[in-house]
Design an enzyme around this catalytic site. Structure first.
Site, short mmCIF file in Angstrom:
data_model
loop_
_atom_site.label_atom_id
_atom_site.label_comp_id
_atom_site.label_asym_id
_atom_site.label_seq_id
_atom_site.Cartn_x
_atom_site.Cartn_y
_atom_site.Cartn_z
N THR A 13 0.83 -1.20 0.00
CA THR A 13 0.00 0.00 0.00
C THR A 13 0.87 1.25 0.00
O THR A 13 1.95 1.25 0.56
CB THR A 13 -0.88 -0.03 1.27
OG1 THR A 13 -1.81 -1.09 1.12
CG2 THR A 13 -1.61 1.27 1.50
N ARG B 195 -13.90 -7.95 -0.68
CA ARG B 195 -13.36 -7.57 0.64
C ARG B 195 -12.92 -6.10 0.64
O ARG B 195 -12.34 -5.60 -0.31
CB ARG B 195 -12.17 -8.48 0.95
CG ARG B 195 -11.42 -8.13 2.25
CD ARG B 195 -10.18 -7.32 1.97
NE ARG B 195 -9.28 -7.25 3.13
CZ ARG B 195 -8.22 -6.47 3.17
NH1 ARG B 195 -7.89 -5.72 2.16
NH2 ARG B 195 -7.45 -6.45 4.24
N GLY C 88 -10.64 -3.34 2.81
CA GLY C 88 -9.61 -3.29 3.85
C GLY C 88 -9.71 -2.04 4.69
O GLY C 88 -10.72 -1.33 4.69
N ASP C 89 -8.64 -1.76 5.41
CA ASP C 89 -8.60 -0.61 6.33
C ASP C 89 -8.35 0.71 5.62
O ASP C 89 -8.72 1.77 6.12
CB ASP C 89 -7.50 -0.82 7.37
CG ASP C 89 -6.13 -0.94 6.72
OD1 ASP C 89 -6.01 -1.67 5.71
OD2 ASP C 89 -5.18 -0.30 7.19
N THR D 65 -0.28 0.97 6.82
CA THR D 65 -0.16 -0.17 5.93
C THR D 65 0.04 -1.43 6.75
O THR D 65 0.77 -1.42 7.74
CB THR D 65 0.99 -0.02 4.93
OG1 THR D 65 1.10 -1.23 4.16
CG2 THR D 65 2.33 0.27 5.61
N GLY D 66 -0.63 -2.48 6.37
CA GLY D 66 -0.50 -3.71 7.13
C GLY D 66 -1.72 -4.57 6.91
O GLY D 66 -2.50 -4.34 5.97
N GLY E 68 -5.03 -5.37 7.04
CA GLY E 68 -6.15 -4.45 7.23
C GLY E 68 -7.18 -4.85 8.27
O GLY E 68 -7.72 -4.00 8.98
N1 ASP Z 1 -3.74 -2.41 4.58
C1 ASP Z 1 -3.97 -2.94 3.26
C2 ASP Z 1 -5.21 -3.79 3.29
O1 ASP Z 1 -5.39 -4.54 4.22
C3 ASP Z 1 -2.84 -3.75 2.75
C4 ASP Z 1 -1.52 -3.06 2.73
O2 ASP Z 1 -1.24 -2.25 3.62
O3 ASP Z 1 -0.73 -3.30 1.81
O4 ASP Z 1 -5.97 -3.74 2.36
#
Ligand code: ASP
Length: 336
Positions: free
Chosen positions: A201, A229, A231-232, A252-253, A255
């Protein structure tokens, strides 16, 4: 009389420069290009060079906009365009694939001055989802638009649309196949030890000469995520948050954990209600709360004084900033 006029003019001139100087010193920019299993062993040298180049280019462009008096919105949009257009990052062009072999992109922005926010989710034909998020914030009465409705709205705003094949990259497709193979062997897509396990991300936070904070985050989500889906990233207060009275933050992480821990709003709230510094607040959420829940990833941000914060609990994180000394700093691994 003449002397008084000359004196007054000089005082005005000096004060004008002094305050401008103060403002100019306060501008700041921080970005990330994802966290995860980002180690020297997993990133070949030639790829490392490419990552550093793109992040440095994005930082310089965004900072230049701020220096010339541009808004934090303009700086964030320009930075994210560069990263969305690069196949290196999991956003825009380099978005990962869902379990159905599609690319479904999410993006969000928030304006710290007005607390207005805009986001799109599950979009498949918008070249730069960050533009659509900005349009939702600026030209609609809503905060989050999903799928076809988001795309119809983007079209009506003159935003560049592309065929879904634009998002096909062999590297991401191979990653999907690999992850699906692992899944068949009984390992889910959250196999954090795997060399391919990287969140990609992108996000940026800027502070402009007016003292306004703006944040943007853009993503393809997670490889092999179930189609549909969300995400966050597009959830305000989870992956993206800005408030001029505290800070701006982009995460980022994994989600699902970031949503349940309400990561970015939590950090802002710790600053607002408990008086913590941005670094203390972020470390508390990322290294204590999130870690205890089993969530991996990180967050970048800055406060109204231009203090830069980076905090992550993964092996590494693509990240960079330009702060008080005007020099771009780009880091990938734990400490360099
Ligand atoms: N946070 C993002 C998600 O879960 C993924 C990412 O940070 O790369 O969609």
């Amino acid at each position: 009389m003449k002397n008084i006029i000359v004196f007054t003019c000089c005082v005005f001139f000096l004060m004008h420069n002094f305050f401008n100087g103060l403002n100019a010193q306060n501008i700041a920019l921080v970005l990330h290009g994802g966290a995860g299993n980002v180690t020297k062993e997993n990133i070949p040298g030639s790829l490392e060079v490419q990552y550093r180049e793109v992040m440095t280019k994005a930082l310089n462009l965004g900072y230049d906009i701020l220096k010339k008096g541009g808004s934090s919105l303009e700086a964030v949009q320009a930075v994210i365009h560069i990263m969305e257009d690069s196949p290196l990052f999991n956003a825009g062009k380099g978005a990962v694939f869902t379990n159905a072999g599609t690319n479904e992109l999410d993006a969000a922005v928030m304006d710290g001055a007005t607390l207005k926010a805009g986001a799109v989710s599950g979009v498949r034909h918008i070249k730069n989802p960050i533009d659509a998020a900005i349009a939702v914030m600026s030209n609609s009465q809503h905060v989050l638009l999903y799928g076809e409705g988001a795309e119809e709205f983007a079209k009506s705003q003159g935003i560049i649309m592309v065929d879904s094949s634009y998002f096909f990259t062999q590297k991401r497709y191979d990653q999907l196949k690999k992850v699906q193979e692992k899944e068949r062997e009984g390992q889910g897509f959250n196999n954090t030890q795997h060399p391919d396990f990287k969140f990609g991300t992108v996000g940026a936070v800027a502070l402009d000469q007016q003292g306004n904070i703006f944040v943007g985050t853009s993503t393809g989500g997670m490889t092999n995520k179930r189609f549909g889906r969300i995400g966050d990233t597009p959830i305000i207060g989870a992956g993206t948050y800005a408030n001029n009275s505290t800070c701006g933050l982009s995460a980022t992480g994994h989600g699902e954990f970031f949503m349940r821990a309400v990561v970015t709003h939590d950090i802002s709230a710790l600053m607002e209600y408990k008086g913590l510094s941005i670094q203390q607040a972020a470390d508390m959420v990322i290294h204590e709360k999130l870690l205890k829940m089993g969530g991996e990833g990180g967050v970048v941000g800055l406060d109204t004084k231009g203090n830069i914060m980076i905090s992550f609990n993964s092996a590494g994180m693509f990240r960079g900033y330009i702060g008080k000394d005007d020099q771009p700093v780009v880091l990938i691994f734990k400490d360099k």
